[in-house]
Design a protein around this motif. Structure first.
Motif, mmCIF file in Angstrom:
data_model
loop_
_atom_site.group_PDB
_atom_site.id
_atom_site.type_symbol
_atom_site.label_atom_id
_atom_site.label_comp_id
_atom_site.label_asym_id
_atom_site.label_seq_id
_atom_site.Cartn_x
_atom_site.Cartn_y
_atom_site.Cartn_z
ATOM 1 N N ASP A 25 0.554 -1.542 0.216
ATOM 2 C CA ASP A 25 -0.369 0.606 0.236
ATOM 3 C C ASP A 25 1.058 1.295 0.633
ATOM 4 O O ASP A 25 0.637 2.019 -1.056
ATOM 5 C CB ASP A 25 -1.021 0.217 1.653
ATOM 6 N N LEU A 26 1.976 1.087 0.588
ATOM 7 C CA LEU A 26 2.633 2.201 0.987
ATOM 8 C C LEU A 26 3.944 2.334 -0.346
ATOM 9 O O LEU A 26 3.969 3.865 -0.564
ATOM 10 C CB LEU A 26 3.605 2.320 2.535
ATOM 11 N N SER A 27 4.364 1.370 -0.746
ATOM 12 C CA SER A 27 5.236 1.832 -1.239
ATOM 13 C C SER A 27 3.900 1.897 -2.620
ATOM 14 O O SER A 27 4.662 3.416 -3.915
ATOM 15 C CB SER A 27 5.575 0.388 -2.138
ATOM 16 N N ALA A 28 2.775 1.837 -3.272
ATOM 17 C CA ALA A 28 2.303 2.069 -4.357
ATOM 18 C C ALA A 28 1.682 3.684 -4.114
ATOM 19 O O ALA A 28 2.361 4.324 -4.589
ATOM 20 C CB ALA A 28 1.174 1.530 -4.286
ATOM 21 N N GLU A 29 1.579 4.137 -2.894
ATOM 22 C CA GLU A 29 0.883 5.189 -3.051
ATOM 23 C C GLU A 29 2.382 6.111 -2.609
ATOM 24 O O GLU A 29 1.941 7.245 -3.108
ATOM 25 C CB GLU A 29 0.228 5.479 -1.620
ATOM 26 N N PHE A 30 3.629 5.913 -1.999
ATOM 27 C CA PHE A 30 4.555 7.481 -1.895
ATOM 28 C C PHE A 30 5.490 6.367 -3.105
ATOM 29 O O PHE A 30 5.954 8.019 -3.561
ATOM 30 C CB PHE A 30 5.082 7.577 -0.989
ATOM 31 N N GLY A 31 5.084 5.728 -4.000
ATOM 32 C CA GLY A 31 6.515 5.776 -4.985
ATOM 33 C C GLY A 31 7.941 5.090 -4.754
ATOM 34 O O GLY A 31 8.722 5.984 -5.371
ATOM 35 N N VAL A 32 7.423 4.738 -3.737
ATOM 36 C CA VAL A 32 8.553 4.023 -3.235
ATOM 37 C C VAL A 32 8.924 2.284 -3.150
ATOM 38 O O VAL A 32 8.038 2.048 -3.311
ATOM 39 C CB VAL A 32 9.192 4.654 -1.370
ATOM 40 N N THR A 33 9.923 2.206 -2.621
ATOM 41 C CA THR A 33 10.291 0.327 -3.167
ATOM 42 C C THR A 33 10.561 -0.274 -1.858
ATOM 43 O O THR A 33 10.350 0.777 -0.552
ATOM 44 C CB THR A 33 11.496 0.192 -3.396
ATOM 45 N N ALA A 34 9.952 -1.032 -1.424
ATOM 46 C CA ALA A 34 9.896 -2.074 -0.056
ATOM 47 C C ALA A 34 10.874 -2.001 0.761
ATOM 48 O O ALA A 34 11.063 -1.880 1.512
ATOM 49 C CB ALA A 34 9.335 -3.808 -0.392
ATOM 50 N N ARG A 35 12.237 -2.358 -0.521
ATOM 51 C CA ARG A 35 13.234 -1.921 0.458
ATOM 52 C C ARG A 35 13.492 -0.602 0.919
ATOM 53 O O ARG A 35 14.016 -0.407 2.031
ATOM 54 C CB ARG A 35 14.095 -2.193 -0.738
ATOM 55 N N ALA A 36 12.917 0.542 0.468
ATOM 56 C CA ALA A 36 13.072 1.412 0.840
ATOM 57 C C ALA A 36 12.784 1.864 2.585
ATOM 58 O O ALA A 36 12.834 2.402 3.287
ATOM 59 C CB ALA A 36 12.198 2.922 0.250
ATOM 60 N N LEU A 37 11.220 2.109 2.432
ATOM 61 C CA LEU A 37 10.402 1.065 3.875
ATOM 62 C C LEU A 37 11.298 0.398 4.617
ATOM 63 O O LEU A 37 11.342 0.820 5.385
ATOM 64 C CB LEU A 37 8.587 0.646 3.911
ATOM 65 N N ARG A 38 11.940 -0.907 4.024
ATOM 66 C CA ARG A 38 12.602 -1.812 5.288
ATOM 67 C C ARG A 38 13.375 -0.916 5.990
ATOM 68 O O ARG A 38 14.308 -0.578 7.100
ATOM 69 C CB ARG A 38 12.574 -2.912 4.791
ATOM 70 N N PHE A 39 14.591 0.473 4.815
ATOM 71 C CA PHE A 39 15.175 0.626 5.813
ATOM 72 C C PHE A 39 15.372 1.781 6.114
ATOM 73 O O PHE A 39 15.717 2.208 7.476
ATOM 74 C CB PHE A 39 15.656 1.403 4.014
ATOM 75 N N TYR A 40 14.034 2.413 5.965
ATOM 76 C CA TYR A 40 13.735 3.443 7.046
ATOM 77 C C TYR A 40 13.358 2.471 8.489
ATOM 78 O O TYR A 40 13.595 3.521 9.389
ATOM 79 C CB TYR A 40 12.648 4.481 6.510
ATOM 80 N N GLU A 41 12.897 1.644 8.759
ATOM 81 C CA GLU A 41 11.925 0.576 9.842
ATOM 82 C C GLU A 41 13.029 0.169 10.642
ATOM 83 O O GLU A 41 13.553 0.795 11.550
ATOM 84 C CB GLU A 41 11.827 -0.234 9.739
ATOM 85 N N ASP A 42 14.774 0.054 9.497
ATOM 86 C CA ASP A 42 16.185 -0.031 10.641
ATOM 87 C C ASP A 42 16.116 1.006 11.194
ATOM 88 O O ASP A 42 17.274 1.103 12.115
ATOM 89 C CB ASP A 42 16.717 -1.019 9.242
ATOM 90 N N GLU A 43 16.415 1.822 10.540
ATOM 91 C CA GLU A 43 16.611 4.123 11.005
ATOM 92 C C GLU A 43 15.765 3.590 12.090
ATOM 93 O O GLU A 43 16.129 4.645 12.382
ATOM 94 C CB GLU A 43 16.734 4.146 9.989
ATOM 95 N N GLY A 44 14.979 3.561 12.611
ATOM 96 C CA GLY A 44 14.002 3.781 13.127
ATOM 97 C C GLY A 44 13.226 4.699 12.954
ATOM 98 O O GLY A 44 12.656 5.494 13.886
ATOM 99 N N LEU A 45 12.951 5.102 11.828
ATOM 100 C CA LEU A 45 12.000 6.457 11.385
ATOM 101 C C LEU A 45 10.890 5.932 11.385
ATOM 102 O O LEU A 45 10.098 6.646 11.596
ATOM 103 C CB LEU A 45 12.695 7.177 9.960
ATOM 104 N N ILE A 46 10.793 4.451 11.504
ATOM 105 C CA ILE A 46 8.987 4.324 11.050
ATOM 106 C C ILE A 46 9.065 2.771 11.195
ATOM 107 O O ILE A 46 10.558 2.304 11.916
ATOM 108 C CB ILE A 46 8.526 4.060 9.629
#
Length: 143
Positions: A25-46
Motif C-alpha cells: 500500500d505505502l510503496s504504491a501510494e508514495f512511489g517508494v520501494t519496499a526496500r526503502a521502507l525496510r531501510f527507514y524501519e532499520d533506521e528507526g524512522l518508522i
C-alpha cells in the motif's frame, strides 16, 4: 514521481481513510520501494507492527513516511528528518517541532541560495571561458 507522492502529507488521510497499511500500500501510494521502507524501519524512522512475517503500518507510520520523503526531496539529512519527526511526541502541541522545522527550513533555504550563487558563478566562468576559446579559434582562422 506518482501524483500521490507529491500530495501525500502528514495529516492527509489516504483515499480509503484506512488506519492500517501494507508495505505494498505505502510503496504504491508514495512511489517508494519496499526496500526503502525496510531501510527507514532499520533506521528507526518508522516502526510497523509485525504480524507473522508481514509488516503492518499505522497512520502514524504513514505520516512519518510523508515527512521523511518531503524532507529528502528538499535535501534534509536523515538525522535532520529524525530530529524533526521525533519532536512530534513532546506533548507541547507540536510547538517545538514547528520551531525546529522552521529553523531547519530557513537554514536549508540559505544553503540552497549559496549553492545557487556558486552555480551561477560557475556558469558565468564557463561562458567566459567559451568566449575566450571562440576568440582564440577566430584569431587562428585569420592566420
Amino acid at each position: 514521481m506518482p501524483t500521490a507522492a507529491v500530495h501525500a502529507a502528514i495529516d492527509t488521510p489516504d483515499s480509503a481513510d484506512r488506519d492500517r497499511f501494507t508495505i505494498s500500500d505505502l510503496s504504491a501510494e508514495f512511489g517508494v520501494t519496499a526496500r526503502a521502507l525496510r531501510f527507514y524501519e532499520d533506521e528507526g524512522l518508522i516502526a510497523p507492527e509485525r504480524i507473522g512475517l508481514s509488516r503492518v503500518y499505522s497512520r502514524r507510520d504513514r505520516a512519518r513516511l510523508a515527512w521523511i520523503l518531503r524532507g529528502k526531496r528538499v535535501g534534509f539529512s536523515l538525522a535532520d528528518i529524525r530530529e524533526m519527526i521525533d519532536l512530534y511526541d513532546l506533548g507541547d502541541g507540536r510547538a517545538t517541532q514547528r520551531h525546529v522545522t522552521a529553523e531547519k527550513c530557513r537554514d536549508r533555504i540559505a544553503q540552497l541560495r549559496r549553492q545557487r550563487g556558486d552555480i551561477d558563478a560557475a556558469i558565468a566562468e564557463l561562458e567566459h571561458f567559451l568566449t575566450v576559446l571562440a576568440d582564440v579559434d577566430g584569431r587562428g582562422a585569420d592566420r
